[in-house]
Design a protein around this motif. Structure first.
Motif, PDB file in Angstrom:
ATOM      1  N   TRP A  18      17.395  14.895  65.870  1.00  0.00           N
ATOM      2  CA  TRP A  18      18.225  14.369  64.773  1.00  0.00           C
ATOM      3  C   TRP A  18      18.529  15.455  63.753  1.00  0.00           C
ATOM      4  N   GLY A  19      17.492  16.025  63.188  1.00  0.00           N
ATOM      5  CA  GLY A  19      17.606  17.156  62.285  1.00  0.00           C
ATOM      6  C   GLY A  19      16.321  17.943  62.435  1.00  0.00           C
ATOM      7  N   GLY A  66      20.932  18.972  65.673  1.00  0.00           N
ATOM      8  CA  GLY A  66      20.667  17.593  66.028  1.00  0.00           C
ATOM      9  C   GLY A  66      21.873  16.718  65.749  1.00  0.00           C
ATOM     10  N   PHE A  67      21.741  15.430  66.029  1.00  0.00           N
ATOM     11  CA  PHE A  67      22.851  14.491  65.868  1.00  0.00           C
ATOM     12  C   PHE A  67      23.325  14.437  64.419  1.00  0.00           C
ATOM     13  N   ILE A  92      22.934  16.651  62.132  1.00  0.00           N
ATOM     14  CA  ILE A  92      23.460  17.957  61.742  1.00  0.00           C
ATOM     15  C   ILE A  92      24.894  18.125  62.240  1.00  0.00           C
ATOM     16  N   ASP A  93      25.177  17.633  63.449  1.00  0.00           N
ATOM     17  CA  ASP A  93      26.557  17.653  63.949  1.00  0.00           C
ATOM     18  C   ASP A  93      27.487  16.916  62.995  1.00  0.00           C
ATOM     19  N   LEU A  94      27.040  15.758  62.520  1.00  0.00           N
ATOM     20  CA  LEU A  94      27.875  14.971  61.619  1.00  0.00           C
ATOM     21  C   LEU A  94      28.100  15.707  60.308  1.00  0.00           C
ATOM     22  N   VAL A  95      27.083  16.366  59.797  1.00  0.00           N
ATOM     23  CA  VAL A  95      27.233  17.137  58.554  1.00  0.00           C
ATOM     24  C   VAL A  95      28.293  18.217  58.722  1.00  0.00           C
ATOM     25  N   TRP A 126      31.397  11.601  68.436  1.00  0.00           N
ATOM     26  CA  TRP A 126      30.150  10.828  68.470  1.00  0.00           C
ATOM     27  C   TRP A 126      29.512  10.831  69.849  1.00  0.00           C
ATOM     28  N   GLN A 127      30.297  10.529  70.880  1.00  0.00           N
ATOM     29  CA  GLN A 127      29.746  10.426  72.235  1.00  0.00           C
ATOM     30  C   GLN A 127      29.204  11.766  72.721  1.00  0.00           C
ATOM     31  N   ALA A 128      29.931  12.845  72.417  1.00  0.00           N
ATOM     32  CA  ALA A 128      29.466  14.170  72.836  1.00  0.00           C
ATOM     33  C   ALA A 128      28.148  14.525  72.161  1.00  0.00           C
ATOM     34  N   SER A 129      28.009  14.177  70.886  1.00  0.00           N
ATOM     35  CA  SER A 129      26.757  14.448  70.178  1.00  0.00           C
ATOM     36  C   SER A 129      25.625  13.602  70.739  1.00  0.00           C
ATOM     37  N   TYR A 130      25.924  12.345  71.048  1.00  0.00           N
ATOM     38  CA  TYR A 130      24.899  11.484  71.646  1.00  0.00           C
ATOM     39  C   TYR A 130      24.410  12.086  72.959  1.00  0.00           C
ATOM     40  N   GLU A 131      25.330  12.484  73.804  1.00  0.00           N
ATOM     41  CA  GLU A 131      24.948  13.019  75.109  1.00  0.00           C
ATOM     42  C   GLU A 131      24.141  14.306  74.973  1.00  0.00           C
TER      43      GLU A 131
END
Length: 349
Positions: free
Chosen positions: A107-108, A122-123, A125-128, A319-324
């Motif tokens: 996640w981070g 992490g997930f 961090i990608d969003l940030v 979103w999906q790419a980060s999840y995977e």
């Protein structure tokens, strides 16, 4: 994703072994903590209430709140006073300041196998990085601030960060203190315990068991309310609370507590770090993570909601790419159960 990294000097570690070292360091941190915040700190702790708001006032407001994940503003790509202030920062200070975690695996967290200095990734961090790219035109224009669970709301209210992206559950009590984006992830509270434990789930096997939660967390408030309402066995011991969720895993490893309650998404990552523990039973709540911001930062809330719409729609780098990349290994290939619902924007001002 775009090339983007925050580097610190942390060399020569490997995989799960590195996380064990992190846990060992966290043990020292836990043992040096003052006693006051580590036991019973969840009641009215820093992450559950803001200045001037009494516990009773918050409780009444929370009772009137329904569907907290829908209490956000409609999306907009427009700038406003909050975004203008961020953009007006000059030189090296022209960055988005974001509160994150650096110890939540996938996640981070800092990757010890990054080929050099450990990288924060992490997930979350990608969003940030996605938010920074949209607002400032540069995914690396971010100043990360690692903050403990119990400091998420104070960090926002005090202006230490522009926002918090840290597996933070949207709930009615927190809506009294901060504004949230629309949900970006679905999860629920779940139990983590040693594989050899007689605990089987959120049931009577928790009788006389000591449960660890993070101060100011949704887990603590849920357990406390459930015990009052008879949904949790009365003899369950909730006294152990810690500043950071990882500290609970450390205490579980040391045999100081019998179980940990946290978001299932985090619990799965912790189980992946330590093969001697496992999730016990199904999730017993449904919750949603959101980006937290100041209550009056309306333009920033609307902008983040616009970014989240685009993040979900982006089939190549969203979103999906980060999840995977980050979460499929711990939560499974099927992301449907983790996808947030279609957003609703019921907050008008």
């Amino acid at each position: 994703m775009h090339a983007r990294r925050l580097r610190v000097s942390l060399k020569g570690w490997g995989g799960v072994g590195a996380m064990a070292v992190v846990c060992a360091l966290a043990v020292l941190f836990v043992l040096l903590l003052p006693l006051a915040p580590s036991h019973g700190g969840g009641k009215g702790g820093p992450d559950t209430g803001g200045p001037g708001a009494t516990w009773g006032e918050q409780a009444r407001a929370a009772e009137e709140c329904t569907a907290p994940e829908k209490q956000t503003l409609s999306p907009s790509p427009a700038d406003g006073p909050t975004i203008d202030e961020i953009k007006s920062r000059e030189g090296e200070k022209r960055k988005l300041i974001v509160g994150v975690d650096q110890n939540s695996y996938r996640w981070g967290y800092r990757d010890p196998n990054s080929g050099g200095d450990a990288e924060l990734e992490g997930f979350d961090i990608d969003l940030v990085h996605r938010i920074a790219e949209d607002i400032l035109g540069d995914p690396d224009a971010v100043q990360f601030k690692a903050i403990p669970t119990d400091q998420r709301i104070p960090a926002i209210q005090d202006g230490r960060v522009d926002m918090v992206v840290r597996t933070m559950t949207i709930n009615c009590a927190r809506l009294q203190d901060v504004a949230f984006s629309a949900p970006y992830f679905r999860t629920g509270q779940q139990l983590l315990a040693p594989k050899s434990s007689p605990i089987t789930g959120y049931n009577d096997t928790l009788a006389d068991k000591e449960i660890c939660t993070a101060t100011g967390s949704t887990a603590f408030s849920t357990l406390e309310q459930d015990r009052k309402d008879g949904r949790l066995v009365a003899s369950a011991d909730l006294r152990t609370t810690v500043p950071n969720q990882l500290d609970c895993l450390v205490r579980l490893q040391l045999g100081e507590v019998d179980a940990v309650v946290t978001d299932g998404a985090l619990a799965a990552s912790q189980a992946a770090q330590d093969p001697t523990v496992q999730l016990k039973g199904d999730a017993f709540t449904t919750e949603y993570y959101g980006v937290a911001m100041k209550k009056d930062a309306d333009d920033l809330v609307r902008r983040v909601n616009q970014i989240l719409v685009e993040f979900r729609q982006d089939t190549e780098d969203g979103w999906q790419a980060s999840y995977e990349q980050w979460l499929s290994a711990t939560l499974g290939d099927d992301s449907a159960k983790s996808e947030p619902p279609a957003p609703q924007y019921l907050r008008k001002s």
